[in-house]
Design a protein around this motif. Structure first.
Motif, short mmCIF file in Angstrom:
data_model
loop_
_atom_site.label_atom_id
_atom_site.label_comp_id
_atom_site.label_asym_id
_atom_site.label_seq_id
_atom_site.Cartn_x
_atom_site.Cartn_y
_atom_site.Cartn_z
N ARG A 105 4.45 7.41 2.21
CA ARG A 105 4.57 6.25 3.10
C ARG A 105 4.31 4.97 2.31
O ARG A 105 3.39 4.91 1.49
CB ARG A 105 3.54 6.33 4.23
N PRO A 111 6.67 13.25 2.61
CA PRO A 111 5.53 12.71 3.35
C PRO A 111 5.03 11.35 2.84
O PRO A 111 4.10 10.79 3.41
CB PRO A 111 4.45 13.77 3.14
N PHE A 132 1.00 5.61 0.08
CA PHE A 132 0.41 6.95 0.15
C PHE A 132 1.44 7.92 -0.39
O PHE A 132 2.54 8.00 0.16
CB PHE A 132 0.01 7.31 1.58
N GLY A 150 1.60 11.11 -0.40
CA GLY A 150 1.85 12.37 0.30
C GLY A 150 1.31 13.56 -0.47
O GLY A 150 1.48 14.70 -0.03
N GLN A 151 0.66 13.33 -1.61
CA GLN A 151 0.06 14.42 -2.39
C GLN A 151 -1.45 14.47 -2.17
O GLN A 151 -2.02 15.54 -2.01
CB GLN A 151 0.34 14.24 -3.90
N SER A 152 -2.07 13.28 -2.22
CA SER A 152 -3.51 13.24 -1.98
C SER A 152 -3.82 12.14 -0.96
O SER A 152 -2.96 11.32 -0.65
CB SER A 152 -4.25 12.94 -3.29
N ALA A 153 -5.06 12.15 -0.49
CA ALA A 153 -5.43 11.19 0.55
C ALA A 153 -5.81 9.83 -0.04
O ALA A 153 -6.34 8.98 0.65
CB ALA A 153 -6.58 11.75 1.37
N ARG A 154 -5.56 9.64 -1.31
CA ARG A 154 -5.93 8.39 -1.96
C ARG A 154 -4.91 7.30 -1.62
O ARG A 154 -3.71 7.55 -1.55
CB ARG A 154 -5.96 8.61 -3.47
N SER A 155 -5.43 6.10 -1.41
CA SER A 155 -4.55 4.97 -1.14
C SER A 155 -4.22 4.28 -2.47
O SER A 155 -5.09 4.09 -3.30
CB SER A 155 -5.30 4.02 -0.20
N LYS A 158 0.86 -1.18 0.00
CA LYS A 158 0.00 0.00 0.00
C LYS A 158 0.90 1.24 0.00
O LYS A 158 1.93 1.26 0.68
CB LYS A 158 -0.84 -0.03 1.28
#
Lengths: 370, 408
Positions: free
Chosen positions: A74, A72, A11, A13-18, A9
């Protein structure tokens, strides 16, 4: 080396989309890196020396990776062989790095915080409270002193009866001592000296010229000059306005040391010791200058200061002197030293001075509480 | 409150994954290191605790992440101390001087009130900073919180919060607590309307009178106490006293009810980006009993630890303290090793007490709030974009120095 890749998975760090990604280990710039592939996106390279793991986590879906620095993004890789391999090939997973600029800032502000606390507690507050003490109106000081004496009386006497001793002959003896001591000194205060019926070899001064002698002190003295020495010392406190100064300084320093140590168990001990150390340093200074004042006052009244030394020696014999480390925590300077100073300061010969009280008056004073 | 259903597919559950044992271990290490370092470690201790608790809260199975670190907290604290030491010293000295100069020994009530106020000099000096510190601490904590890689954030309007908080408190006190809901609502709204998740802003809707629902049990409790108080002078002490005791207990329950109800109502009226909503189903009885039993178990554990330390002391032959001796005499006869053991025991007990409280009270209550809250229309969250980092060099230093702000 999970050549087929492991799904993970991500992220960005640009949008909250997984995002679902495929991760592989590849060679990269003389080392290895994680290759993160995502549909419709440029693949990313995360070099293994730059990988860091999030720690102290309660979650358990796998290892959470980030890059060092402030990126940011992950990457969460599920537990399994891939995780083990990543742990093996990533040398700095748990490295922590405090940037140079942060270290400099820390040093600077640690210095600033220490300087600020030291300056306010040891320089600004003592100096300002000394100045402000002089500006408190005399009438207020007297009102405050009277209240303080009454409260101490009630507290020590457990509210039953007043501890103040009174009789005509005794009062006359006290008055005579004060006149002898102060007639040649120009005091700004009208002194108000009382004897408390209390069995302790001590005396104290409160604001507004109030001085209290305990009967225990008079009992312990062998000559009226010993009592005169203590009285002169207390007059020193009165003239220096020590108790008003102390009240102001205490008000100003409230909570500052507590702030530094914080609210936790260990701070309690550190706090108590530090406070006592600072208070003792002031109070020892105030006591020494009250002693010096007393020596001068006695000399002006043509009285020897050696008996003051005799009295201090008696106290030392009874209670034992504090020396070494503990002496720095005590409110008064070491008794032996005070006795030596009193003897050294004596300008009047012990054989040829006019006693402050006659034998009869001295006996009256000793009977003031009977 | 209508149960707008747990079952709808448009809702996202929040999972809590913290466990007692790992949290206990973490807190134990924290306390030990804090004591050993005379308090310096407390900044790192709090950071470690937050990392754990944040990562335990997982909306839609993706945990929050706490990205703060101990070093920046220490730096913020040092900055705050450098400033506050001078400010507090001068302000308190000035108030002390005022007190002495205007000293009035008379018995009239005005003089008494005046001295009572001046005696709280340090409090007066500190109160505005308490609110300032709280707002800044919240801003720091949220700026170091991420979910799905996206940062939260708070606008830097701390002073606006300070004067509003002061004014609302004054109103609440003057109205004998009747305007408490007004204070709760407007202060919450001030904070929420300045809070962001990525580029999406939160908005607090609703109105303050809605919170009166939460006052129900507080009012009943006061009623019971008043009836009890009226009965006593009429010779019915036997009935009056138990009524007052009942009223006090009811009042404590009422306090919990107010907090839980406000949390639920305020959550239900919060919106993120005008599209995402929240449903909170926390229950007063659960929070109340979890707290009561938690305190009981924390107390019991601490007492057991105390007994163990006492047994060790007896085995080592430390049971001959001569309490009759005066202070100086007693100090002279005490073995320094015994003094050290006493201090050590004191620290251990204080530390263990706080650890037990965290695991028996704080975490279970937090877990209840978290797991009973849901997010409506979570699909809209996908489009939220990152926001830039809020540097905040002073971190939550003021809150640390003044010892206010969240326990968490």
């Amino acid at each position: 080396m999970f050549d087929q890749g492991v799904s993970a998975k991500f992220f960005d760090g640009q949008s909250a989309r997984s995002h679902s990604v495929l991760v592989r280990v590849v060679d990269h710039e003389n080392g290895s890196a994680l290759l993160i592939e995502q549909d419709g996106q440029e693949p990313r390279h995360w070099p293994t020396p730059h990988l860091r793991e999030l720690r102290h986590q309660a979650r358990d879906e796998g290892i959470v990776l980030r890059l060092d620095g402030s990126d940011p993004a992950r990457l969460i890789i599920p537990h399994g062989p891939a995780e083990d391999i990543i742990r093996k090939i990533s040398p700095n997973l748990h490295q922590r790095h405090v940037p140079k600029s942060m270290q400099r800032k820390l040093l600077f502000w640690a210095g600033g915080a220490i300087a600020s606390v030291v300056l306010i507690l040891l320089v600004i507050l003592p100096a300002l409270s000394g100045q402000l003490a002089k500006m408190v109106p005399l009438s207020r000081e007297i009102a405050m002193g009277r209240t303080a004496v009454e409260q101490i009386d009630k507290y020590l006497g457990k509210s039953k009866t007043s501890l103040v001793c009174h009789n005509e002959a005794g009062d006359l003896a006290v008055a005579k001592m004060i006149t002898r001591l102060t007639s040649r000194a120009n005091l700004p205060y009208q002194l108000n000296v009382r004897v408390f019926n209390y069995d302790l070899e001590n005396a104290f001064a409160v604001p507004g010229g109030y001085i209290v002698l305990f009967s225990g002190l008079i009992k312990a003295a062998d000559t009226p000059e010993e009592v005169a020495g203590v009285l002169a010392h207390e007059i020193g406190h009165v003239v220096h306005r020590d108790s008003t100064r102390r009240t102001l300084r205490t008000a100003g320093s409230a909570g500052i040391i507590g702030m530094v140590f914080g609210d936790f168990a260990g701070g309690f001990a550190a706090l108590a010791v530090t406070k006592q150390l600072i208070n003792a340093q002031y109070s020892q200074g105030a006591e020494s200058s009250a002693d010096d004042f007393a020596h001068e006052l006695l000399a002006r009244a043509e009285l020897p200061s050696a008996p003051m030394g005799v009295f201090f020696d008696k106290l030392k014999k009874k209670y034992g002197g504090k020396t070494g480390l503990m002496s720095h925590l005590a409110s008064h300077p070491e008794l032996g030293k005070r006795a030596d100073k009193a003897r050294a300061a004596s300008t009047v010969s012990l054989d040829s001075f006019r006693p402050i009280l006659s034998a009869a008056e001295w006996s009256d004073l000793r009977k003031i509480c009977k | 409150m209508p149960d707008r259903s747990t079952q709808t597919p448009h809702c996202m559950d929040i999972v809590y994954r913290g466990k007692m044992l790992p949290f206990f271990r973490l807190m134990l290490v924290n306390v030990a290191l804090t004591v050993v370092t005379l308090g310096v470690y407390r900044f790192w201790a709090k950071t470690r605790m937050r990392r754990y608790l944040w990562s335990a809260i997982a909306p839609g199975y993706d945990p929050l992440e706490y990205t703060g670190n101990g070093v920046e907290k220490l730096l913020g604290f040092l900055i705050a101390v450098a400033f506050l030491a001078v400010y507090l010293g001068l302000f308190q000295l000035f108030l002390g001087f005022l007190g002495l100069s205007l000293f009035n020994a008379s018995d009239d009530p005005a003089a008494k009130v005046f001295h009572l106020v001046l005696a709280q000099a340090s409090l007066i000096a500190v109160v505005p900073f308490l609110f300032y510190a709280q707002y800044r601490a919240r801003r720091y904590i949220l700026s170091r919180t991420r979910w799905r890689g996206i940062r939260f954030g708070v606008d830097p309007d701390a002073w606006g919060y300070v004067w509003r908080a002061l004014a609302h408190w004054l109103l609440t006190i003057l109205s004998l607590g009747l305007l408490l809901p007004r204070q709760t609502f407007w202060l919450e709204k001030y904070k929420i309307d300045r809070t962001w998740y990525g580029n999406a802003q939160f908005v607090q809707g609703g109105s303050w009178p809605m919170l009166y629902r939460g006052m129900k049990h507080l009012i009943i409790a006061i009623g019971i106490m008043i009836i009890g108080g009226i009965l006593i002078p009429f010779g019915t002490t036997l009935l009056g006293i138990p009524l007052i005791v009942l009223g006090v207990i009811w009042f404590i329950y009422g306090y919990f009810h107010y907090r839980v109800t406000c949390f639920k109502l305020l959550a239900a009226h919060k919106k993120l980006d005008n599209t995402v909503g929240f449903i909170a189903n926390a229950r007063t009885d659960k929070v109340f009993w979890k707290t009561v039993f938690g305190i009981f178990f924390a107390g019991l554990s601490t007492v057991i630890a105390l007994m163990v330390l006492g047994l060790i002391a007896i085995t080592l032959g430390f049971d001959n303290f001569d309490l009759d001796a005066n202070v100086t005499g007693a100090m002279a006869t005490l073995d320094p090793f015994q003094i050290a053991y006493a201090i050590f025991s004191y620290l251990v007990i204080m530390g263990l007490g706080s650890v037990f409280y965290s695991i028996f009270v704080s975490q279970p209550v937090l877990a209840h709030y978290v797991t009973t809250t849901m997010i409506e229309n979570p699909a809209a969250l996908m489009d939220i974009q990152q926001r830039s980092r809020d540097e905040m060099v002073e971190a939550e230093g003021f809150a640390d120095a003044l010892d206010v702000g969240a326990a968490i």
